[in-house]
Scaffold this motif. Structure first.
Motif, mmCIF file in Angstrom:
data_model
loop_
_atom_site.group_PDB
_atom_site.id
_atom_site.type_symbol
_atom_site.label_atom_id
_atom_site.label_comp_id
_atom_site.label_asym_id
_atom_site.label_seq_id
_atom_site.Cartn_x
_atom_site.Cartn_y
_atom_site.Cartn_z
ATOM 1 N N ASN A 1 0.830 -1.206 0.000
ATOM 2 C CA ASN A 1 0.000 0.000 0.000
ATOM 3 C C ASN A 1 0.865 1.255 0.000
ATOM 4 O O ASN A 1 0.605 2.207 -0.752
ATOM 5 N N ASN B 1 2.351 2.206 -3.268
ATOM 6 C CA ASN B 1 1.397 2.686 -4.272
ATOM 7 C C ASN B 1 0.632 3.923 -3.806
ATOM 8 O O ASN B 1 -0.447 4.222 -4.321
ATOM 9 N N THR C 1 0.137 6.023 -6.797
ATOM 10 C CA THR C 1 -0.321 5.344 -8.010
ATOM 11 C C THR C 1 -1.746 5.755 -8.344
ATOM 12 O O THR C 1 -2.644 5.654 -7.506
ATOM 13 N N THR C 2 -1.965 6.205 -9.557
ATOM 14 C CA THR C 2 -3.282 6.687 -9.975
ATOM 15 C C THR C 2 -4.346 5.597 -9.813
ATOM 16 O O THR C 2 -4.181 4.475 -10.291
ATOM 17 N N PHE D 1 -5.268 3.779 -7.377
ATOM 18 C CA PHE D 1 -4.989 2.599 -6.559
ATOM 19 C C PHE D 1 -5.970 2.511 -5.395
ATOM 20 O O PHE D 1 -6.306 3.506 -4.761
ATOM 21 N N ARG D 2 -6.424 1.279 -5.100
ATOM 22 C CA ARG D 2 -7.286 1.007 -3.956
ATOM 23 C C ARG D 2 -6.507 0.162 -2.958
ATOM 24 O O ARG D 2 -6.045 -0.935 -3.287
ATOM 25 N N ALA D 3 -6.365 0.659 -1.749
ATOM 26 C CA ALA D 3 -5.557 -0.008 -0.736
ATOM 27 C C ALA D 3 -6.203 -1.305 -0.281
ATOM 28 O O ALA D 3 -7.435 -1.407 -0.164
ATOM 29 N N GLY E 1 -10.191 8.199 -3.968
ATOM 30 C CA GLY E 1 -8.997 9.023 -3.863
ATOM 31 C C GLY E 1 -9.312 10.462 -4.252
ATOM 32 O O GLY E 1 -10.389 10.767 -4.769
ATOM 33 N N SER F 1 -4.464 7.783 -5.555
ATOM 34 C CA SER F 1 -4.544 6.628 -4.670
ATOM 35 C C SER F 1 -5.343 6.992 -3.424
ATOM 36 O O SER F 1 -5.355 8.138 -2.986
ATOM 37 N N ASN F 2 -6.013 5.999 -2.831
ATOM 38 C CA ASN F 2 -6.755 6.259 -1.589
ATOM 39 C C ASN F 2 -5.981 5.794 -0.356
ATOM 40 O O ASN F 2 -6.547 5.659 0.732
#
Length: 247
Positions: free
Chosen positions: A25, A28, A31-32, A34-36, A69, A204-205
């Protein structure tokens, strides 16, 4: 052997797994789309004679963080951000349809539309390929229009449409590759209305402060569990010594 050793060993093993997830996580965080992945563990009672006072740590699945995000305006014509319950359809490495929030799109040498990671972006009829053009716009419904070569800026021609689906978190499962897929394996229904924002990206979130605190906490937890394993080993050695002395 003392069951405490098994308790400590399984706990340390599970902590290492959670450290790997948390580190992924963290890696990233920029990172565009991205879901953790969420950290989770479960407990299972140690089977056998005696009082049920000890438990083993076991792998658990908590899924993924469903929060959105932040949206960043880029002004780039191939960048798209999607509505909260809308997902962009792409072709996964396994050839199956998958879904992502990564809207930093690009054209390859052959004119095929791909994500930044190289996945083919899907349209209504499969992967999207675009002809050479002077300009390009993406509408709120995902329609791709181009300004043909040699024409004026007032001339636009629709050449395709992004396949954007609507799905709730309950309908999706997160794969090891970070892509979402339908839980029942069936393609999801297309989204309608204005679900695409051109010239913007969803980030990213990953919650960086929370992930850093988790990293420190997991490191201390692992240290405690390894100390417990050493204590169990020392106790076993002391018991063997006493048994030889009284034998």
């Amino acid at each position: 052997m003392d069951r405490a050793l098994y308790v400590a060993m399984t706990g340390a093993s599970e902590t290492l797994r959670q450290q790997a997830i948390n580190n992924h996580n963290l890696a990233n965080a920029s990172t565009t789309g991205f879901r953790a992945e969420l950290l989770a563990s479960a407990t299972a009672a140690v089977q056998g004679p005696g009082l049920p006072t000890r438990v083993n740590a076991a792998a658990g699945t908590a899924g993924w963080d469903t929060r959105s995000g932040g949206i960043q305006q880029t002004g780039r014509e191939l960048d798209v951000a999607l509505a909260e319950d809308a997902w962009l359809a792409v072709q996964g490495r396994d050839g199956r349809e998958a879904y992502t929030k990564a809207g930093d799109l690009q054209l390859d040498a052959s004119g095929q539309l791909r994500t930044a990671s190289g996945l083919a972006v899907l349209g209504d009829g499969g992967p999207i390929a675009l002809p050479q053009a002077q300009g390009l716009t993406i509408g709120g419904d995902g329609t791709i229009s181009i300004q043909p070569l040699g024409s004026g800026s007032e001339t636009l021609a629709a050449v395709g449409r992004l396949r954007v689906v609507r799905a709730t978190p309950e309908q999706l499962q997160r794969g090891d590759d970070g892509l979402m897929r339908s839980r029942d394996g069936a393609p999801l229904a297309p989204a309608s209305g204005n679900v695409v924002s051109s010239g913007a990206l969803e980030g990213s979130n990953v919650n960086l402060p929370e992930a850093m605190v988790n990293m420190i906490s997991l490191a201390r937890q692992f240290e405690l569990q390894t100390k417990l394993m050493k204590t169990a080993e020392d106790n076993a050695a002391a018991s063997s010594t006493l048994a030889r002395m009284t034998g």
